[in-house]
Design an enzyme around this catalytic site. Structure first.
Site, short mmCIF file in Angstrom:
data_model
loop_
_atom_site.label_atom_id
_atom_site.label_comp_id
_atom_site.label_asym_id
_atom_site.label_seq_id
_atom_site.Cartn_x
_atom_site.Cartn_y
_atom_site.Cartn_z
CB CYS A 266 -0.14 5.77 0.68
SG CYS A 266 -0.16 5.58 -1.10
C1 UDX Z 1 1.19 3.18 -6.36
C2 UDX Z 1 2.70 3.14 -6.33
O1 UDX Z 1 3.18 2.19 -7.19
C3 UDX Z 1 3.19 2.98 -4.94
O2 UDX Z 1 4.59 2.95 -4.90
C4 UDX Z 1 2.72 4.15 -4.21
O3 UDX Z 1 3.17 4.15 -2.90
C5 UDX Z 1 1.21 4.21 -4.22
O4 UDX Z 1 0.76 4.17 -5.50
P1 UDX Z 1 -0.83 1.57 -6.60
O5 UDX Z 1 -1.13 2.31 -7.85
O6 UDX Z 1 -1.81 1.62 -5.48
O7 UDX Z 1 0.59 2.02 -6.02
O8 UDX Z 1 -0.34 0.12 -6.90
P2 UDX Z 1 -1.14 -1.16 -7.32
O9 UDX Z 1 -2.60 -0.93 -7.20
O10 UDX Z 1 -0.45 -2.27 -6.63
O11 UDX Z 1 -0.84 -1.22 -8.88
C6 UDX Z 1 0.38 -1.51 -9.44
C7 UDX Z 1 0.13 -2.08 -10.85
O12 UDX Z 1 1.37 -2.37 -11.46
C8 UDX Z 1 -0.68 -3.36 -10.86
O13 UDX Z 1 -1.74 -3.22 -11.77
C9 UDX Z 1 0.31 -4.43 -11.33
O14 UDX Z 1 -0.29 -5.45 -12.07
C10 UDX Z 1 1.25 -3.60 -12.16
N1 UDX Z 1 2.61 -4.17 -12.30
C11 UDX Z 1 3.28 -4.60 -11.22
C12 UDX Z 1 3.19 -4.22 -13.56
O15 UDX Z 1 2.58 -3.83 -14.54
N2 UDX Z 1 4.46 -4.70 -13.66
C13 UDX Z 1 5.16 -5.18 -12.61
O16 UDX Z 1 6.30 -5.63 -12.76
C14 UDX Z 1 4.55 -5.12 -11.35
C1 UDX Z 2 -2.81 9.24 0.98
C2 UDX Z 2 -2.26 10.67 0.82
O1 UDX Z 2 -3.22 11.62 1.27
C3 UDX Z 2 -1.86 10.94 -0.60
O2 UDX Z 2 -1.28 12.23 -0.73
C4 UDX Z 2 -0.84 9.87 -0.92
O3 UDX Z 2 -0.09 10.09 -2.02
C5 UDX Z 2 -1.50 8.52 -0.89
O4 UDX Z 2 -1.90 8.30 0.46
P1 UDX Z 2 -5.12 7.99 0.68
O5 UDX Z 2 -4.45 6.89 1.44
O6 UDX Z 2 -5.82 7.67 -0.58
O7 UDX Z 2 -4.06 9.14 0.33
O8 UDX Z 2 -6.20 8.66 1.62
P2 UDX Z 2 -6.29 9.82 2.70
O9 UDX Z 2 -7.45 10.64 2.37
O10 UDX Z 2 -4.99 10.50 2.86
O11 UDX Z 2 -6.64 8.99 4.01
C6 UDX Z 2 -5.76 8.02 4.56
C7 UDX Z 2 -6.34 7.43 5.82
O12 UDX Z 2 -6.33 8.39 6.87
C8 UDX Z 2 -7.81 6.96 5.72
O13 UDX Z 2 -7.94 5.72 6.39
C9 UDX Z 2 -8.60 8.06 6.39
O14 UDX Z 2 -9.79 7.58 6.93
C10 UDX Z 2 -7.62 8.50 7.46
N1 UDX Z 2 -7.80 9.90 7.90
C11 UDX Z 2 -7.57 10.93 7.04
C12 UDX Z 2 -8.16 10.18 9.21
O15 UDX Z 2 -8.36 9.27 10.02
N2 UDX Z 2 -8.30 11.49 9.60
C13 UDX Z 2 -8.07 12.54 8.75
O16 UDX Z 2 -8.21 13.70 9.18
C14 UDX Z 2 -7.70 12.25 7.42
#
Ligand code: UDX
Ligand code: UDX
Length: 438
Positions: A266
């Site tokens: 993200c």
């Molecule tokens: C999600 C959101 O989609 C993204 O925009 C947000 O920023 C973070 O969370 P994530 O759940 O991590 O992303 O995505 P990913 O692990 O890539 O999974 C997406 C799924 O959608 C996959 O399983 C893929 O196969 C499926 N997919 C993709 C469909 O079913 N239909 C499509 O047309 C494309």
């Molecule tokens: C993030 C957001 O927190 C969540 O709200 C969003 O919708 C998806 O993206 P995620 O990426 O799963 O979640 O993990 P997060 O716990 O936010 O950590 C992101 C990255 O920042 C990691 O690499 C973590 O190690 C780093 N991090 C986090 C730091 O280096 N320092 C911190 O204090 C917190």
């Protein structure tokens, strides 16, 4: 309520499983048949605390199932969430291809429906996308009118990987971006038993709230990393500084943990997409660009350290503890382990890596260029130095294990070692991000 979720990645699957657990009747859709089969067999496909248990409980109670058919899902649901991926394009701008395809497919399926249904975008999308991309495609392919024949909302997610179930069930807030009141009411009904504030707003504001949240959190991390780099030069422990500033309610204690930068699916993607989108509109977001650049430099902090210690790195055996972008996750996306290991390989180091969950995903990236270990002991054995890349809890108190190394040199990229002072007493040469005794 009857719910369908299109796209069963981290966000979609967790959302589906949690909504089922709250008593809703859920269908999950994915284009990948293997994922669908796995879900129906009770396999969670991703590592997420408690996910598999809750999935199995709800499969048994027949509140959740998966399919590859969008038609079936649209037919079933009162509310259809879109949570397909929104990856970065080559130029870092957002790739809306999956969102577009899914909108067309939902539109086609809606054509056959007479009931009012709400389509809710959960994927992270650039402000304006739901209005300018999703709605026109839904209307074109269904021959129906948004706001009259079907509803549209944008409901961003704020789930941290590894804590996603907890975050879903205990949100700080729920944001409902609504095309019109009727659409928003349907989503409000779904979340009415949550005790957190629910903010109802328009579609593009909801989209912006998601980007602004992630951009702010990323900025907080780059900020504390910059302070950490200054602390190191001045013999100050950044963790104490973080504690001190975090007590100010205006700053807050969270997301001030210095380290080797943020990775994951993200922050890097979303901040880059916001930058690209602002640039396209003729505004240069200099602060956000620096947040990203500092993050890229920070990932290589351990490599800079190790180069200062060894004048020649060739054939040095380097133990890498942790591969995932953060602890409690098997996700390798944008993990700092990738540039660190690639740089060390260029220096002809021999890499031995251990991660409790991410090894299989790491193999897809590094292949046989590195050695994969099954335990901390195997990884540290005879190593010239060790780099801690991921904040797994099991690395917190491994002082005795450092005796297995050839040189007791520990480079702690996550400040995970509980007591760096103890390292000193045990003759372990300890280097931590923003740590005073350099
Ligand atoms: C999600 C959101 O989609 C993204 O925009 C947000 O920023 C973070 O969370 P994530 O759940 O991590 O992303 O995505 P990913 O692990 O890539 O999974 C997406 C799924 O959608 C996959 O399983 C893929 O196969 C499926 N997919 C993709 C469909 O079913 N239909 C499509 O047309 C494309
Ligand atoms: C993030 C957001 O927190 C969540 O709200 C969003 O919708 C998806 O993206 P995620 O990426 O799963 O979640 O993990 P997060 O716990 O936010 O950590 C992101 C990255 O920042 C990691 O690499 C973590 O190690 C780093 N991090 C986090 C730091 O280096 N320092 C911190 O204090 C917190």
């Amino acid at each position: 309520m009857k719910i369908s979720i299109i796209g069963t990645g981290y966000v979609g699957l967790v959302t589906g499983v949690c909504l089922a657990d709250l008593g809703n009747d859920v269908i999950c859709v994915d284009i990948i048949k293997e994922k669908v089969d796995a879900i129906n067999e009770g396999k969670a496909i991703i590592y997420e605390e408690n996910l598999e248990e809750i999935l199995n409980k709800n499969l048994k109670e027949k509140r959740i199932r998966a399919t590859t058919s969008i038609n079936e899902a649209v037919n079933h649901a009162d509310v259809i969430f879109i949570s397909v991926g929104t990856p970065s394009r080559e130029n870092k701008a957002i790739d809306l291809g999956y969102i577009e395809n899914t909108s067309c497919e939902i539109g086609k399926a809606l054509k056959e429906q007479n009931d009012y249904k709400v389509i809710a975008v959960k994927s992270t999308v650039i402000p304006g996308t739901t209005e300018n991309v999703v709605i026109p495609l839904l209307e074109e392919f269904s021959g129906k009118k948004a706001g009259k024949d079907f509803g549209v909302c944008m409901v961003p997610e704020f789930l941290r990987e590894g804590r996603a179930i907890y975050d879903f069930m205990n949100p700080d807030r729920i944001i409902i971006g609504e095309y019109d009141k009727k659409s928003g009411n349907a989503i409000n009904e779904l979340f009415k038993n949550f005790s957190c504030p629910i903010l109802r707003t328009n579609l593009r504001t909801a989209e912006m709230i998601k980007y602004a949240s992630n951009a702010f959190l990323a900025t907080k991390i780059s900020f504390i990393n910059e302070i950490a780099n200054i602390c190191e030069l001045k013999g100050i422990d950044v963790n104490e500084v973080a504690k001190g500033i975090g007590l100010d309610k205006r700053i807050g204690p969270h997301f001030l943990h210095a380290g080797i930068g943020f990775g994951g699916s993200c922050f890097p993607k979303d901040v880059s997409a916001l930058i690209a989108s602002a640039d396209e509109n003729g505004y240069e977001p200099k602060l956000l660009k620096e947040v990203m650049e500092l993050n890229e430099r920070q990932k290589l902090w351990p490599v800079r350290k190790i180069k200062k210690i060894f004048s020649d790195l060739s054939n040095k055996k380097i133990a890498i503890l942790g591969l995932a972008f953060k602890g409690n996750s098997d996700d390798m996306r944008e993990s700092p382990s990738i540039p660190i290991i690639n740089s060390l390989l260029k220096e002809k180091c021999k890499i031995y890596a251990y991660d409790p969950k991410a090894t299989e995903n790491a193999k897809k990236i590094f292949g046989n260029k590195i050695n994969y270990c099954e335990s901390v002991d195997e990884c540290l054995n005879d190593a010239d130095a060790c780099i801690i890349v991921t904040d797994w809890n099991e690395f917190r108190e491994i002082y005795d294990k450092f005796n297995l190394m050839k040189n007791k040199i520990v480079i702690d990229g996550r400040r995970i070692i509980a007591d760096p002072e103890k390292c000193k007493k045990l003759n372990i040469k300890y280097y931590g991000v923003g740590y005073k005794n350099e």
